[in-house]
Design a protein around this motif. Structure first.
Motif, PDB file in Angstrom:
ATOM      1  N   PRO A 232       0.837  -1.198   0.000  1.00  0.00           N
ATOM      2  CA  PRO A 232       0.000   0.000   0.000  1.00  0.00           C
ATOM      3  C   PRO A 232       0.873   1.249   0.000  1.00  0.00           C
ATOM      4  N   HIS A 233       0.255   2.418  -0.206  1.00  0.00           N
ATOM      5  CA  HIS A 233       1.013   3.660  -0.181  1.00  0.00           C
ATOM      6  C   HIS A 233       1.465   4.024   1.232  1.00  0.00           C
ATOM      7  N   SER A 234       0.770   3.558   2.254  1.00  0.00           N
ATOM      8  CA  SER A 234       1.123   3.882   3.644  1.00  0.00           C
ATOM      9  C   SER A 234       0.453   2.865   4.554  1.00  0.00           C
ATOM     10  N   GLY A 235       0.718   3.012   5.851  1.00  0.00           N
ATOM     11  CA  GLY A 235       0.130   2.100   6.822  1.00  0.00           C
ATOM     12  C   GLY A 235       0.750   0.721   6.816  1.00  0.00           C
ATOM     13  N   TYR A 236       2.051   0.648   6.509  1.00  0.00           N
ATOM     14  CA  TYR A 236       2.724  -0.648   6.465  1.00  0.00           C
ATOM     15  C   TYR A 236       4.113  -0.537   7.081  1.00  0.00           C
TER      16      TYR A 236
END
Length: 283
Positions: A232-236
Motif C-alpha cells: 500500500p502507499h502507507s500504513g505498512y
C-alpha cells in the motif's frame, strides 16, 4: 527512561564526521548515550531525483519509503561519531532494518528528524543496539526506522545465543537484477555512505571482505521499488534481515508473495546464497 534532546539547526559537515569516524578504532565503553539529536531537514530535489534513478523508483509525487533514511543519514552519522558514543563506526554490522510508513509520503518539503540509540543487548558475537530514526511532519509521526547494529567483540553481562533465522519458504520470482562492480560508489555519491567495504575490492579487503559488497540499504531500496505494486502507499512496515552480503559484481533474484496487506520476500544469489529475507505487514 527520560531522553535528553540536542536540537540542531543543521547537521555537522559530513567530511568532518568521517574524519572523526576514521580516528576511532576501539570500543571505549559499554553504555549508550542517553541523549538524541533532532533537526529539521529539507528535501533536496536533485538528490531525490538521483536516488529515484539509482534505485528504480518512479517519480509519483511521494518520497520512496527508504528515502527518509538518506535524508537522516548525516544526523545518524553525527550521533554515532560523537565523543560519548562508545563504539567505532567502522566495523559495525547492519543486521536488521525495519521501516514503518505511517502515512502517505506525498507533498513533503522537509521533515523533523529525531535519532537515538538504545536497547543494548548481548549477542553471541558481541553486542547489538538499535539505532532509531523518526520523522515527523506538522501532524505528527510519519515514518520510523529501526536498524539493529552488531558491535563485534563487545563484552556485556549476561548471555545470549546467536539468533539464527530460519530459511524462508520458497516464493514466486518477482524480478532479478545485476549489481555491478561500481554500485557501491554510485550509491555513496548519492546517499553519502562512504564505508570502505562498499567502494572497491582493495578497500573492502582492509576490513576482511574478499570483494566489495553492496550497501544493505541499496539492496532493500531496490527491492522496495520492485515491490511497489505489492504494498500500500502507507500504513505498512517492511522489515528485513541482512543475511549474506551481496559481493560485487553479481546477479540476484528477488522473490515475494503476491500483493496484499502482508507478505514475505527473499533475495537470493547464485549457489543458493540467501542475501536478505523479510516481510511486510500493516501498522
Amino acid at each position: 527512561m527520560s531522553r535528553q534532546w540536542h536540537d540542531l539547526y543543521t547537521p555537522a559537515d559530513r567530511a568532518s564526521l568521517y574524519l572523526r569516524a576514521a580516528s576511532k578504532r576501539k570500543i571505549s565503553g559499554d553504555r549508550l548515550p542517553d541523549h538524541g539529536l533532532r533537526c529539521f531537514i529539507r528535501v533536496q530535489p536533485d538528490n531525490l531525483a538521483a536516488y529515484r534513478r539509482l534505485c528504480h523508483f518512479p517519480d509519483d509525487g511521494r518520497l520512496p519509503g527508504t528515502y527518509p533514511h538518506v535524508m537522516a543519514f548525516t544526523l545518524q552519522l553525527q550521533l554515532m561519531t560523537a565523543p560519548d558514543f562508545p563504539f567505532p563506526l567502522l566495523g559495525l554490522v547492519h543486521l536488521h532494518n525495519c521501516i514503518e510508513v505511517q502515512r502517505p509520503l506525498g507533498a513533503i518539503e522537509g521533515l523533523r528528524f529525531a535519532v537515538y540509540a538504545h536497547n543494548l543487548q548481548p549477542h553471541a558475537k558481541g553486542g547489538t543496539f538499535d539505532l532509531v530514526t523518526e520523522a515527523e511532519d506538522a501532524i505528527g509521526l510519519l515514518w520510523r526506522e529501526t536498524s539493529r547494529m552488531l558491535v563485534r567483540g563487545l563484552k556485556l553481562d549476561g548471555t545470549a545465543g546467536e539468533l539464527v533465522a530460519d530459511d524462508p519458504e520458497s516464493l514466486p520470482e518477482a524480478t532479478r537484477w545485476y549489481a555491478d562492480s561500481d554500485i557501491g560508489r554510485r550509491y555513496a555519491r548519492v546517499c553519502g555512505d562512504y564505508n570502505p567495504i562498499h567502494l572497491s575490492a582493495v578497500s573492502a579487503r582492509l576490513f576482511g571482505f574478499p570483494a566489495a559488497i553492496a550497501h544493505g540499504m541499496w539492496t532493500k531500496a531496490i527491492a522496495l521499488a520492485a515491490l511497489r505494486g505489492h504494498l500500500p502507499h502507507s500504513g505498512y512496515a517492511i522489515e528485513v534481515d541482512f543475511r549474506k552480503p551481496v559481493r560485487l559484481p553479481s546477479e540476484v533474484v528477488l522473490s515475494a508473495s503476491e500483493a496484499g496487506p502482508a507478505g514475505k520476500l527473499r533475495l537470493d544469489g547464485h549457489g543458493e546464497i540467501l542475501h536478505m529475507s523479510g516481510q511486510w505487514r500493516p501498522v
